[in-house]
Scaffold this active site. Structure first.
Site, PDB file in Angstrom:
ATOM      1  N   ARG A  57       0.964  -1.157  -0.092  1.00 46.92           N
ATOM      2  CA  ARG A  57      -0.002  -0.028  -0.042  1.00 46.92           C
ATOM      3  C   ARG A  57       0.948   1.489   0.104  1.00 46.92           C
ATOM      4  NH1 ARG A  57      -3.474  -2.646  -1.580  1.00 46.92           N
ATOM      5  NH2 ARG A  57      -5.548  -3.109  -0.487  1.00 46.92           N
ATOM      6  N   GLU A  69      -4.001   7.777  -5.016  1.00 46.35           N
ATOM      7  CA  GLU A  69      -4.209   7.010  -6.582  1.00 46.35           C
ATOM      8  C   GLU A  69      -5.675   7.476  -6.711  1.00 46.35           C
ATOM      9  OE1 GLU A  69      -4.070   2.894  -5.619  1.00 46.35           O
ATOM     10  OE2 GLU A  69      -1.856   2.921  -4.972  1.00 46.35           O
ATOM     11  N   HIS A 122      -1.442   0.217  -9.841  1.00 47.34           N
ATOM     12  CA  HIS A 122      -2.027  -0.665  -8.774  1.00 47.34           C
ATOM     13  C   HIS A 122      -2.870  -1.786  -9.567  1.00 47.34           C
ATOM     14  CE1 HIS A 122      -3.985  -0.489  -4.447  1.00 47.34           C
ATOM     15  NE2 HIS A 122      -3.707  -1.755  -5.082  1.00 47.34           N
TER      16      HIS A 122
HETATM   17  N1  NAD Z   1      -1.142  -4.201  -5.096  1.00 50.51           N
HETATM   18  C1  NAD Z   1      -2.006  -5.006  -5.302  1.00 50.51           C
HETATM   19  O1  NAD Z   1      -2.713  -4.932  -6.218  1.00 50.51           O
HETATM   20  C2  NAD Z   1      -2.297  -5.672  -4.039  1.00 50.51           C
HETATM   21  C3  NAD Z   1      -3.165  -6.935  -3.992  1.00 50.51           C
HETATM   22  C4  NAD Z   1      -3.486  -7.610  -3.091  1.00 50.51           C
HETATM   23  C5  NAD Z   1      -2.701  -7.195  -1.725  1.00 50.51           C
HETATM   24  N2  NAD Z   1      -2.130  -6.172  -1.605  1.00 50.51           N
HETATM   25  C6  NAD Z   1      -1.408  -5.757  -0.208  1.00 50.51           C
HETATM   26  O2  NAD Z   1      -0.541  -6.765   0.134  1.00 50.51           O
HETATM   27  C7  NAD Z   1      -0.470  -6.855   1.516  1.00 50.51           C
HETATM   28  C8  NAD Z   1      -0.091  -8.164   2.027  1.00 50.51           C
HETATM   29  O3  NAD Z   1      -1.121  -9.038   1.517  1.00 50.51           O
HETATM   30  P1  NAD Z   1      -0.889 -10.715   2.184  1.00 50.51           P
HETATM   31  O4  NAD Z   1      -1.907 -11.208   1.367  1.00 50.51           O
HETATM   32  O5  NAD Z   1       0.382 -10.992   2.232  1.00 50.51           O
HETATM   33  O6  NAD Z   1      -1.224 -10.450   3.761  1.00 50.51           O
HETATM   34  P2  NAD Z   1      -1.122 -11.229   4.863  1.00 50.51           P
HETATM   35  O7  NAD Z   1      -1.997 -10.871   5.965  1.00 50.51           O
HETATM   36  O8  NAD Z   1      -1.081 -12.760   4.603  1.00 50.51           O
HETATM   37  O9  NAD Z   1       0.349 -10.909   5.352  1.00 50.51           O
HETATM   38  C9  NAD Z   1       0.851  -9.523   5.899  1.00 50.51           C
HETATM   39  C10 NAD Z   1       1.915  -9.784   6.692  1.00 50.51           C
HETATM   40  O10 NAD Z   1       2.260  -8.490   7.249  1.00 50.51           O
HETATM   41  C11 NAD Z   1       3.035  -8.748   8.680  1.00 50.51           C
HETATM   42  N3  NAD Z   1       2.966  -7.380   9.250  1.00 50.51           N
HETATM   43  C12 NAD Z   1       1.996  -6.748   9.940  1.00 50.51           C
HETATM   44  N4  NAD Z   1       2.466  -5.735  10.679  1.00 50.51           N
HETATM   45  C13 NAD Z   1       3.740  -5.769   9.932  1.00 50.51           C
HETATM   46  C14 NAD Z   1       4.762  -4.807  10.264  1.00 50.51           C
HETATM   47  N5  NAD Z   1       4.599  -3.727  11.087  1.00 50.51           N
HETATM   48  N6  NAD Z   1       5.979  -4.998   9.717  1.00 50.51           N
HETATM   49  C15 NAD Z   1       6.359  -6.353   9.087  1.00 50.51           C
HETATM   50  N7  NAD Z   1       5.262  -7.027   8.920  1.00 50.51           N
HETATM   51  C16 NAD Z   1       4.020  -6.712   9.241  1.00 50.51           C
HETATM   52  C17 NAD Z   1       1.697  -9.828   9.062  1.00 50.51           C
HETATM   53  O11 NAD Z   1       2.326 -10.385  10.245  1.00 50.51           O
HETATM   54  C18 NAD Z   1       1.681 -10.672   8.050  1.00 50.51           C
HETATM   55  O12 NAD Z   1       2.477 -11.767   7.979  1.00 50.51           O
HETATM   56  C19 NAD Z   1      -2.040  -6.421   1.797  1.00 50.51           C
HETATM   57  O13 NAD Z   1      -2.329  -5.929   3.321  1.00 50.51           O
HETATM   58  C20 NAD Z   1      -2.420  -5.618   0.888  1.00 50.51           C
HETATM   59  O14 NAD Z   1      -2.429  -4.384   1.481  1.00 50.51           O
HETATM   60  C21 NAD Z   1      -1.790  -5.239  -2.904  1.00 50.51           C
END
Ligand code: NAD
Length: 325
Positions: A236, A265, A284
């Site tokens: 994000r 965005e 995105h």
């Molecule tokens: N660009 C895109 O199109 C797109 C699409 C899907 C998801 N995303 C983003 O990707 C992110 C991750 O997705 P995911 O499926 O792996 O989620 P997920 O919940 O499986 O993993 C997120 C990880 O981040 C960790 N985390 C939380 N706070 C943290 C911190 N302060 N420092 C380091 N790690 C921390 C959590 O422990 C978790 O393991 C989502 O939150 C979303 O915002 C972006």
């Protein structure tokens, strides 16, 4: 027969709503779609709905306070940062997401951006299209042996590690909620975030945007990076302090950044980040493929229908509000 439930869609950018309409109609629900532009318009649209589907429009505490009978707010996607989940929980409204529609797409996109930083495919393509056929001018370095830092070792971060495992690179990771045994089982050495920023040649972000992570990546961490290192962000935009990033890029203190997400965005015209020569930016779309797009829309509608018809939906964000959990 008139529908039992009314589902309000707050905003969408799809060409039609065939998938959502088909799923909801079979389940006795009618979809009322709008592209809300103001909070007052949103409130009028959602206040009597049984369920809500939201794409990007913020569902604030004030908007939630007007809901009369809503049981569920569903979001298109993984991140729920645009919803006031605490306010929804206080009204015992379930917030549901779709956590698994695009894990492969996002992980592959992160690797694609990372490899673009390493091999400068998009920069060479621009040069060739401008009439320059030469290897000099841009500097490339051998990729194998480099260190890749993964911040956030959830579903996407872990898959990035797996996809990179064939490249002969060193993998290091930071995630306060994932232990070192889990990381080492997939070839990643756990580190503190400060150390990771010092050691890495490429840093890729896969953590959620929360109040704790907003602007987490700012001058202190960015300033610790090697001047030859790259930052990749497909999580994000708000996680990176873009003012600090620009200062570091302008001062040649880091080699570049590849970003799929921005704090604002779509960006303003002449946005200094998107027009910067040291950035590669995609709009995105890390999540997007024909397959993920259909899956997302089907799963979001099905989750709402499940809650309205008394079934447990696939993924609940605020599980804590369910009795006995
Ligand atoms: N660009 C895109 O199109 C797109 C699409 C899907 C998801 N995303 C983003 O990707 C992110 C991750 O997705 P995911 O499926 O792996 O989620 P997920 O919940 O499986 O993993 C997120 C990880 O981040 C960790 N985390 C939380 N706070 C943290 C911190 N302060 N420092 C380091 N790690 C921390 C959590 O422990 C978790 O393991 C989502 O939150 C979303 O915002 C972006």
């Amino acid at each position: 027969m008139s529908p039992k439930f009314r589902v309000a869609l707050t905003d969408y950018n799809f060409p039609n709503l065939d998938i959502e309409n088909e799923v909801l109609a079979k389940e006795g629900a009618e979809l009322i779609a709008k592209n809300c532009k103001t909070e007052d318009e949103l409130i009028e649209h959602i206040k009597d709905a049984d369920g809500i589907i939201d794409q990007f429009f913020p569902i604030t505490r004030r908007a939630i306070s007007y809901l009369n009978k809503c049981k569920v707010i569903a979001v298109y996607g993984i991140g729920t940062n645009q919803i006031d989940v605490t306010a929804a929980s206080e009204k015992r409204i379930l917030v549901v997401n779709v956590p698994d529609y695009c894990i492969d797409e996002v992980a592959t996109h992160a690797v694609a951006l990372l490899l673009d930083c390493a091999r400068k495919v998009t920069r060479y393509n621009q040069l060739v299209k401008g009439g320059t056929w030469a290897y000099m001018g841009l500097k490339l370095h051998r990729f194998c042996g480099k260190t890749v830092g993964i911040v956030g070792m959830g579903a996407i971060g872990k898959l990035v590690a797996k996809k990179l495992s064939g490249f002969d690179v060193k993998l290091i990771g930071y995630d306060p909620y994932v232990d070192s045994e889990t990381m080492s089982s997939i070839g990643v050495r756990k580190m503190e975030i400060g150390e990771l920023f010092i050691e890495s040649d490429f840093i890729t972000l896969h953590l959620p945007l929360t109040e704790q992570t907003r602007n987490l990546i700012s001058t202190k961490l960015l300033g610790a990076m090697k001047p030859t290192a790259y930052l990749i962000n497909v999580s994000r935009g708000g996680i990176i302090d873009e003012t600090s990033l620009l200062q570091l890029l302008n001062g040649n203190r880091i080699a570049g950044a590849a970003l799929d997400v921005l704090a604002k965005e779509p960006p303003e015209d002449r946005c200094p980040i998107t027009s910067h020569p040291k950035t590669v930016v995609t709009p995105h779309i890390a999540w997007y493929s024909d397959e993920s797009y259909k899956e997302l829309r089907f799963k979001v509608a099905q989750s709402v229908a499940d809650v309205l018809n008394g079934r447990t939906p696939r993924s609940i964000v605020n599980k804590n509000i369910i009795k006995g959990s």
